[in-house]
Design a protein around this motif. Structure first.
Motif, PDB file in Angstrom:
ATOM      1  N   GLU A   1     -86.035  57.492  60.439  1.00 53.55           N
ATOM      2  CA  GLU A   1     -87.413  57.884  60.751  1.00 53.55           C
ATOM      3  C   GLU A   1     -88.003  58.695  59.604  1.00 53.55           C
ATOM      4  OE1 GLU A   1     -89.151  58.088  64.395  1.00 53.55           O
ATOM      5  OE2 GLU A   1     -90.596  57.838  62.793  1.00 53.55           O
ATOM      6  N   ARG A   2     -87.239  59.703  59.150  1.00 49.73           N
ATOM      7  CA  ARG A   2     -87.738  60.583  58.093  1.00 49.73           C
ATOM      8  C   ARG A   2     -87.980  59.826  56.800  1.00 49.73           C
ATOM      9  NH1 ARG A   2     -84.123  64.199  59.343  1.00 49.73           N
ATOM     10  NH2 ARG A   2     -82.779  63.717  57.604  1.00 49.73           N
ATOM     11  N   GLU A   3     -87.034  58.995  56.443  1.00 49.60           N
ATOM     12  CA  GLU A   3     -87.155  58.305  55.165  1.00 49.60           C
ATOM     13  C   GLU A   3     -88.065  57.094  55.246  1.00 49.60           C
ATOM     14  OE1 GLU A   3     -83.180  57.471  54.014  1.00 49.60           O
ATOM     15  OE2 GLU A   3     -82.715  59.561  53.590  1.00 49.60           O
ATOM     16  N   GLY A   4     -88.502  56.802  56.464  1.00 45.56           N
ATOM     17  CA  GLY A   4     -89.432  55.696  56.621  1.00 45.56           C
ATOM     18  C   GLY A   4     -88.837  54.358  56.278  1.00 45.56           C
TER      19      GLY A   4
ATOM     20  N   TRP B   1     -88.035  51.160  57.557  1.00 39.45           N
ATOM     21  CA  TRP B   1     -88.411  50.488  58.802  1.00 39.45           C
ATOM     22  C   TRP B   1     -87.578  49.249  59.063  1.00 39.45           C
ATOM     23  CZ3 TRP B   1     -91.311  54.405  57.739  1.00 39.45           C
ATOM     24  CH2 TRP B   1     -92.129  54.926  58.736  1.00 39.45           C
TER      25      TRP B   1
ATOM     26  N   GLU C   1     -96.970  63.664  70.359  1.00 38.26           N
ATOM     27  CA  GLU C   1     -97.213  63.716  68.918  1.00 38.26           C
ATOM     28  C   GLU C   1     -97.823  62.407  68.404  1.00 38.26           C
ATOM     29  OE1 GLU C   1     -93.806  64.660  66.327  1.00 38.26           O
ATOM     30  OE2 GLU C   1     -93.661  66.461  67.570  1.00 38.26           O
ATOM     31  N   LEU C   2     -97.210  61.312  68.818  1.00 37.96           N
ATOM     32  CA  LEU C   2     -97.655  60.009  68.339  1.00 37.96           C
ATOM     33  C   LEU C   2     -99.064  59.698  68.842  1.00 37.96           C
ATOM     34  CD1 LEU C   2     -96.475  57.798  66.603  1.00 37.96           C
ATOM     35  CD2 LEU C   2     -95.688  56.641  68.665  1.00 37.96           C
TER      36      LEU C   2
ATOM     37  N   ARG D   1    -109.703  60.715  57.472  1.00 39.38           N
ATOM     38  CA  ARG D   1    -108.272  60.794  57.149  1.00 39.38           C
ATOM     39  C   ARG D   1    -107.633  59.531  57.680  1.00 39.38           C
ATOM     40  NH1 ARG D   1    -105.568  65.557  59.700  1.00 39.38           N
ATOM     41  NH2 ARG D   1    -104.052  63.915  59.978  1.00 39.38           N
TER      42      ARG D   1
ATOM     43  N   TYR E   1    -102.179  44.201  62.963  1.00 43.39           N
ATOM     44  CA  TYR E   1    -102.334  44.817  64.283  1.00 43.39           C
ATOM     45  C   TYR E   1    -103.662  44.512  65.004  1.00 43.39           C
ATOM     46  CZ  TYR E   1    -102.226  48.395  67.916  1.00 43.39           C
ATOM     47  OH  TYR E   1    -102.271  49.050  69.115  1.00 43.39           O
TER      48      TYR E   1
ATOM     49  N   GLU F   1    -101.652  61.411  66.887  1.00 44.76           N
ATOM     50  CA  GLU F   1    -101.820  60.752  65.594  1.00 44.76           C
ATOM     51  C   GLU F   1    -102.644  59.460  65.727  1.00 44.76           C
ATOM     52  OE1 GLU F   1     -97.989  60.640  63.653  1.00 44.76           O
ATOM     53  OE2 GLU F   1     -98.573  58.836  62.562  1.00 44.76           O
ATOM     54  N   TYR F   2    -102.362  58.676  66.754  1.00 44.43           N
ATOM     55  CA  TYR F   2    -102.951  57.343  66.891  1.00 44.43           C
ATOM     56  C   TYR F   2    -104.259  57.327  67.676  1.00 44.43           C
ATOM     57  CZ  TYR F   2     -98.723  54.827  65.293  1.00 44.43           C
ATOM     58  OH  TYR F   2     -97.698  54.315  64.565  1.00 44.43           O
TER      59      TYR F   2
ATOM     60  N   TRP G   1     -93.401  51.203  71.222  1.00 49.58           N
ATOM     61  CA  TRP G   1     -92.779  50.477  70.111  1.00 49.58           C
ATOM     62  C   TRP G   1     -92.668  51.362  68.875  1.00 49.58           C
ATOM     63  CZ3 TRP G   1     -89.539  46.911  69.145  1.00 49.58           C
ATOM     64  CH2 TRP G   1     -89.430  46.373  67.867  1.00 49.58           C
ATOM     65  N   ASP G   2     -93.768  52.027  68.518  1.00 52.92           N
ATOM     66  CA  ASP G   2     -93.741  52.839  67.300  1.00 52.92           C
ATOM     67  C   ASP G   2     -92.955  54.136  67.497  1.00 52.92           C
ATOM     68  OD1 ASP G   2     -95.187  50.824  66.293  1.00 52.92           O
ATOM     69  OD2 ASP G   2     -96.880  52.001  65.611  1.00 52.92           O
TER      70      ASP G   2
ATOM     71  N   ILE H   1    -105.641  56.707  59.338  1.00 57.67           N
ATOM     72  CA  ILE H   1    -104.587  56.713  60.353  1.00 57.67           C
ATOM     73  C   ILE H   1    -103.696  55.503  60.111  1.00 57.67           C
ATOM     74  CG2 ILE H   1    -104.067  56.646  62.816  1.00 57.67           C
ATOM     75  CD1 ILE H   1    -106.937  57.727  63.284  1.00 57.67           C
ATOM     76  N   MET H   2    -102.442  55.765  59.771  1.00 59.93           N
ATOM     77  CA  MET H   2    -101.504  54.687  59.502  1.00 59.93           C
ATOM     78  C   MET H   2    -100.575  54.506  60.686  1.00 59.93           C
ATOM     79  SD  MET H   2    -102.034  53.547  56.370  1.00 59.93           S
ATOM     80  CE  MET H   2    -103.783  53.650  56.749  1.00 59.93           C
ATOM     81  N   LEU H   3    -100.443  53.283  61.175  1.00 52.49           N
ATOM     82  CA  LEU H   3     -99.411  53.013  62.169  1.00 52.49           C
ATOM     83  C   LEU H   3     -98.058  53.142  61.475  1.00 52.49           C
ATOM     84  CD1 LEU H   3    -100.960  49.837  63.817  1.00 52.49           C
ATOM     85  CD2 LEU H   3    -100.888  52.134  64.788  1.00 52.49           C
ATOM     86  N   ARG H   4     -97.047  53.615  62.203  1.00 52.85           N
ATOM     87  CA  ARG H   4     -95.717  53.761  61.594  1.00 52.85           C
ATOM     88  C   ARG H   4     -95.052  52.394  61.491  1.00 52.85           C
ATOM     89  NH1 ARG H   4     -93.505  59.015  64.956  1.00 52.85           N
ATOM     90  NH2 ARG H   4     -95.249  60.394  64.473  1.00 52.85           N
ATOM     91  N   ARG H   5     -95.635  51.565  60.682  1.00 54.59           N
ATOM     92  CA  ARG H   5     -95.168  50.197  60.486  1.00 54.59           C
ATOM     93  C   ARG H   5     -95.410  49.821  59.033  1.00 54.59           C
ATOM     94  NH1 ARG H   5     -97.564  47.063  65.841  1.00 54.59           N
ATOM     95  NH2 ARG H   5     -97.032  48.699  67.314  1.00 54.59           N
TER      96      ARG H   5
ATOM     97  N   PRO I   1     -93.475  50.705  54.071  1.00 56.76           N
ATOM     98  CA  PRO I   1     -93.974  51.425  55.246  1.00 56.76           C
ATOM     99  C   PRO I   1     -95.310  52.106  54.938  1.00 56.76           C
ATOM    100  CG  PRO I   1     -91.951  52.433  54.382  1.00 56.76           C
ATOM    101  CD  PRO I   1     -92.217  51.237  53.533  1.00 56.76           C
TER     102      PRO I   1
ATOM    103  N   PRO J   1     -96.970  54.658  56.224  1.00 53.56           N
ATOM    104  CA  PRO J   1     -97.079  56.117  56.094  1.00 53.56           C
ATOM    105  C   PRO J   1     -96.584  56.647  54.752  1.00 53.56           C
ATOM    106  CG  PRO J   1     -96.124  55.526  58.209  1.00 53.56           C
ATOM    107  CD  PRO J   1     -96.162  54.280  57.386  1.00 53.56           C
ATOM    108  N   ARG J   2     -95.873  55.803  53.979  1.00 57.33           N
ATOM    109  CA  ARG J   2     -95.348  56.250  52.679  1.00 57.33           C
ATOM    110  C   ARG J   2     -96.285  55.920  51.530  1.00 57.33           C
ATOM    111  NH1 ARG J   2     -91.469  59.754  53.826  1.00 57.33           N
ATOM    112  NH2 ARG J   2     -91.681  59.450  56.034  1.00 57.33           N
TER     113      ARG J   2
ATOM    114  N   THR K   1     -97.919  49.928  72.253  1.00 54.53           N
ATOM    115  CA  THR K   1     -97.931  50.379  70.854  1.00 54.53           C
ATOM    116  C   THR K   1     -97.173  51.688  70.694  1.00 54.53           C
ATOM    117  OG1 THR K   1    -100.056  49.312  70.483  1.00 54.53           O
ATOM    118  CG2 THR K   1     -99.416  51.006  68.908  1.00 54.53           C
TER     119      THR K   1
END
Ligand SMILES: Nc1ncnc2c1ncn2[C@@H]1O[C@H](COP(=O)(O)OP(=O)(O)OP(=O)(O)O)[C@@H](O)[C@H]1O
Ligand SMILES: [Mg+2]
Lengths: 236, 234
Positions: free
Chosen positions: B229-232, B234, B125-126, A81, A95, B129-130, B150-151, A83-87, A127, A129-130, B147
């Motif tokens: 955040e929700r709509e992404g 950035w 949570e983050l 699955r 990165y 995920e990471y 920042w994220d 893993i996307m950084l939120r960037r 982004p 994650p989108r 990281t």
């Protein structure tokens, strides 16, 4: 050019009192394109993570020829699955290079180059994650290859890709392989396995059932389970 | 009814003409609460992040303690800080009681657990995920923390804003340790309490409007953050 090889000895992985892998004894040489096959839940992902050193083994040893400390630094892993950084896509690609402290200009060049190779050059500022499932997988692959790893692990990198994207990714993988990257990959696509494999590892119920060079192993497997699986039968 | 209308009009006049008392009290409120916020963030952000990514023996107990501290009534915090700072208390020699510093201390105690708890939640949570990616990339623990912070910066900012909102609107603790002394420790909330008691609705309402405006700005900022955040975007 021969990369690092690895030797697994009597490796077992137990989670919550349940054995999910092993005991497995297995040697992978320093080059080649190894395809790991097996039904769902066989232990393919666990095996790859053990090889990469991100899954703790309960017993047994994993020994890389390059030594434990150096091993993971020269490896890359594409997770089942992504893993996307939120960037942004651009920042995701950059990165791994930033972690190495590479100069900004050099990073920017590599990022654009790799975005083109994986077909995401139009989406650099989106982004991550989108992205769609398939785009995420491509990005994860590009982010893994951008460091030019000597060993690359791929856990079903084409699972969400259409025919055309799969062909493109296979071309990228074959180019990396030709460039000297040692690849270990799982797939559920037997056609893909036949196209790419130089050797095959077949696991079932957490055990190693077959290991051999391709295409020979597809024609004359040693075990009945492997023979059935290679024919497309359901094995349990 | 007339009295209230007159008060309202007078309140608007005070705001529009930037009345000296009103400005002074507002600025002191901001100074106290922003100072408390900076100090609390300095403690809470690393603490919350550390609790999220480090496994250690008393981690669960530490998190439970944090959540319990978050529910501490501000008045009780005021009382404890008062006892500690009072002349006969352990820190009495510092002579901090009834100074803005005492109020900052009380507010730090009140909002640090809140910010740390929000930070912990977001970072956990983050990190889940990471985790695999950061381990796979062989990151140092410093690189991991950088990281994650920042994220997770939006969530952290949200936590900080929530802390600020709580600090600026708090009255019980700072009344006890600050004493609401004119030109010294009088801030928005304590002044409202006092002026209302004295029947001077004009100043109380004027200060009330300022407080409401600040609260609205904070809430709007939190809302905007969670939307980006929700709509992404950035
Ligand atoms: N953390 C865990 N705790 C308990 N069981 C686990 C854990 N991780 C994996 N397993 C179990 O171990 C077995 C092997 O899992 P693994 O993910 O390696 O299979 P896989 O061959 O990759 O399957 P798939 O083809 O579906 O990806 C499965 O039965 C799975 O349910
Ligand atoms: Mg798997």
């Amino acid at each position: 050019m021969v990369g690092p090889s690895v030797e697994l000895r009597e490796v077992c992985v137990t989670r919550r009192g349940k054995a999910i892998l092993g005991p497995i004894t297995l040697t992978l040489g320093g080059s080649g394109f190894t395809i790991v096959l097996g039904p769902n839940g066989a232990g393919k992902t666990t095996l790859l993570k053990v090889l990469h050193g991100v899954e703790r083994v309960s017993s047994g040893t994993v020994a890389w020829s390059s030594g434990d400390a150096a091993a993971r630094q020269e490896q890359a892993y594409v997770f089942q699955r992504p893993i996307m950084l939120r960037r942004s896509v651009r920042q995701n690609l950059a990165y791994p290079l930033q972690l190495l402290g590479m100069p900004k200009a050099e990073i920017a060049g590599k990022v654009v180059d790799w975005a083109a190779r994986i077909g995401l050059e139009e989406m650099l500022d989106r982004p991550a994650p989108r992205l769609s499932g398939g785009e995420k997988q491509k990005l994860a692959l590009g982010r893994a290859l951008i460091r030019a790893p000597r060993v690359l692990f791929l856990d079903e990198p084409c699972a969400n890709l259409d025919g055309r994207s799969t062909r493109e990714i296979e071309a990228v993988l074959q180019a990396a392989h030709a460039g000297g990257t040692r690849i270990v990959m799982t797939t559920h696509d037997l056609g893909q396995a036949r196209r790419l494999a130089t050797d095959v590892v077949f696991v079932l119920n957490g055990r190693l059932h077959e290991q051999g060079g391709a295409p020979g192993v597809f024609e004359g497997p040693q075990t009945a389970e492997a023979a059935a699986f290679f024919q497309g039968d359901i094995v349990e | 009814m007339n009295e209230i209308w007159a008060g309202m009009l007078e309140a608007f006049r005070l705001i529009v003409t930037l009345d000296g008392d009103l400005v002074e009290i507002t600025l002191r409120s901001l100074q106290v609460s922003l100072s408390a916020l900076v100090i609390a963030c300095g403690v809470a952000l690393p603490l919350g992040t550390w609790l999220a990514i480090r496994r250690f023996r008393y981690r669960r107990a530490a998190i439970a303690t944090l959540n319990a501290l978050m529910g501490l009534p501000p008045v009780v915090v005021g009382l404890i800080v008062y006892l500690l700072l009072s002349r006969s208390g352990p820190f009495g020699v510092l002579g901090l009681l009834f100074t803005p510093t005492a109020m900052i201390i009380a507010q730090v105690v009140i909002i640090t657990p809140l910010i740390a708890s929000i930070t912990h939640q977001a970072m956990r949570e983050l990190w889940a995920e990471y985790h695999d990616l950061l381990i796979s990339l062989n990151t140092s623990s410093r690189q991991r923390v950088v990281t994650l912070i920042w994220d997770g910066r939006r969530a952290l900012l949200t936590g900080a804003l929530a802390g600020f909102g709580r600090a600026i609107g708090e009255v019980g603790a700072i009344m006890i340790v600050g004493g609401n002394i004119d030109h010294a420790t009088r801030v928005l909330t304590t002044a409202i309490a006092l002026e209302t008691g004295k029947g001077d609705f004009a100043l109380a309402l004027g200060l009330g409007f300022v407080l409401i405006a600040l609260a609205l700005i904070v809430n709007f900022a939190i809302h905007t953050l969670s939307r980006t955040e929700r709509e992404g975007t950035w």
